[in-house]
Design a protein around this motif. Structure first.
Motif, PDB file in Angstrom:
ATOM      1  N   HIS A  69       1.244  -0.982  -0.111  1.00 19.97           N
ATOM      2  CA  HIS A  69       0.177   0.117   0.017  1.00 19.97           C
ATOM      3  C   HIS A  69       0.945   1.082  -0.293  1.00 19.97           C
ATOM      4  N   ALA A  70       0.878   1.523  -0.943  1.00 25.82           N
ATOM      5  CA  ALA A  70       2.012   3.047  -1.183  1.00 25.82           C
ATOM      6  C   ALA A  70       1.675   4.939  -0.247  1.00 25.82           C
ATOM      7  N   GLY A  71       0.317   4.479   0.888  1.00 18.24           N
ATOM      8  CA  GLY A  71      -0.364   5.479   1.484  1.00 18.24           C
ATOM      9  C   GLY A  71      -1.540   6.334   0.240  1.00 18.24           C
ATOM     10  N   ASP A  72      -2.151   6.972   1.707  1.00 19.94           N
ATOM     11  CA  ASP A  72      -2.641   7.416   1.956  1.00 19.94           C
ATOM     12  C   ASP A  72      -4.184   6.863   1.967  1.00 19.94           C
ATOM     13  N   ILE A  73      -3.587   5.108   3.038  1.00 19.81           N
ATOM     14  CA  ILE A  73      -4.325   4.765   4.173  1.00 19.81           C
ATOM     15  C   ILE A  73      -5.914   5.464   4.045  1.00 19.81           C
ATOM     16  N   VAL A  74      -6.345   6.269   4.955  1.00 16.05           N
ATOM     17  CA  VAL A  74      -6.874   7.136   5.896  1.00 16.05           C
ATOM     18  C   VAL A  74      -7.020   6.401   6.777  1.00 16.05           C
ATOM     19  N   GLU A  75      -8.283   5.288   6.447  1.00 12.01           N
ATOM     20  CA  GLU A  75      -8.366   4.611   7.134  1.00 12.01           C
ATOM     21  C   GLU A  75      -7.976   3.558   8.308  1.00 12.01           C
ATOM     22  N   LEU A  76      -8.149   3.550   9.589  1.00 14.83           N
ATOM     23  CA  LEU A  76      -7.506   2.418  10.295  1.00 14.83           C
ATOM     24  C   LEU A  76      -7.949   0.362   9.925  1.00 14.83           C
ATOM     25  N   GLU A  77      -9.140   1.054   9.558  1.00 12.66           N
ATOM     26  CA  GLU A  77      -9.470   0.036   9.023  1.00 12.66           C
ATOM     27  C   GLU A  77      -9.105  -0.783   8.312  1.00 12.66           C
ATOM     28  N   THR A  78      -8.505  -0.114   7.569  1.00 11.26           N
ATOM     29  CA  THR A  78      -7.646  -1.039   5.985  1.00 11.26           C
ATOM     30  C   THR A  78      -6.732  -1.308   6.367  1.00 11.26           C
ATOM     31  N   LEU A  79      -5.616  -0.461   7.304  1.00 12.49           N
ATOM     32  CA  LEU A  79      -4.814  -1.170   8.153  1.00 12.49           C
ATOM     33  C   LEU A  79      -5.039  -3.073   8.562  1.00 12.49           C
ATOM     34  N   LYS A  80      -6.119  -2.750   8.910  1.00 15.19           N
ATOM     35  CA  LYS A  80      -6.952  -3.862  10.229  1.00 15.19           C
ATOM     36  C   LYS A  80      -7.458  -5.322   8.380  1.00 15.19           C
ATOM     37  N   ASP A  81      -7.378  -4.515   7.499  1.00 13.95           N
ATOM     38  CA  ASP A  81      -7.764  -5.281   6.679  1.00 13.95           C
ATOM     39  C   ASP A  81      -6.400  -6.078   6.408  1.00 13.95           C
TER      40      ASP A  81
END
Length: 155
Positions: free
Chosen positions: A19-31
């Motif tokens: 993932h090259a950034g602009d993740i924005v949501e903590l949920e995306t990191l959890k996914d």
């Protein structure tokens, strides 16, 4: 959309998710973490609030340079470290899909899974065997029910 992209990558037997950034949501990191696949993510300019989670996830400052299998990968958000000194240079920030082979290095920007800037949701699948790259762009418009897969010409 990120969760849907992760599931498609798993269906295609991906070995690593970037993932090259602009993740924005903590949920995306959890996914990403719950995908049970190796992954790496870098902080983008819209991710300052996520920096406190670097210890909990495979989340790094840019550029993050690492080895995976027989490849050297440079993962970043801002396209300011775009030198061909690794096998793969994955970047974000522009939100525009790019895949270019230059001096045996692959420069790739998967676009934007969030669809915020251009309205389309995009991500990429990179296949590599003996440093021969094959790239597939996945794109979904707001009118599409599913992602469309397009092989990218690197020639």
């Amino acid at each position: 959309m990120a969760r849907e992209a992760i599931e498609i990558l798993k269906e295609h037997e991906a070995n690593l998710i970037l993932h090259a950034g602009d993740i924005v949501e903590l949920e995306t990191l959890k996914d990403l973490k719950n995908s049970n696949l190796p992954y790496a993510a870098v902080l983008g300019n819209n991710d300052y609030h996520l920096a406190k989670f670097k210890e909990e996830f495979e989340l790094f400052n840019e550029p993050h340079i690492f080895n995976f299998e027989n490849l050297t990968i440079k993962l970043m958000h801002h396209p300011k470290f775009l030198s061909a000194n690794t096998d793969i240079i994955a970047f974000g920030h522009t939100h525009s899909f790019t895949a270019v082979l230059n001096n045996y290095s692959l420069f790739i920007n998967p676009g934007e899974i969030c669809g915020r800037k251009y309205g389309n949701f995009t991500f990429a699948l990179l296949c590599c065997q003996d440093k021969n790259f094959q790239v597939f762009k996945f794109i979904k418009t707001p009118q599409d029910e599913k992602f469309n897969e397009i092989e990218v010409n690197l020639g």
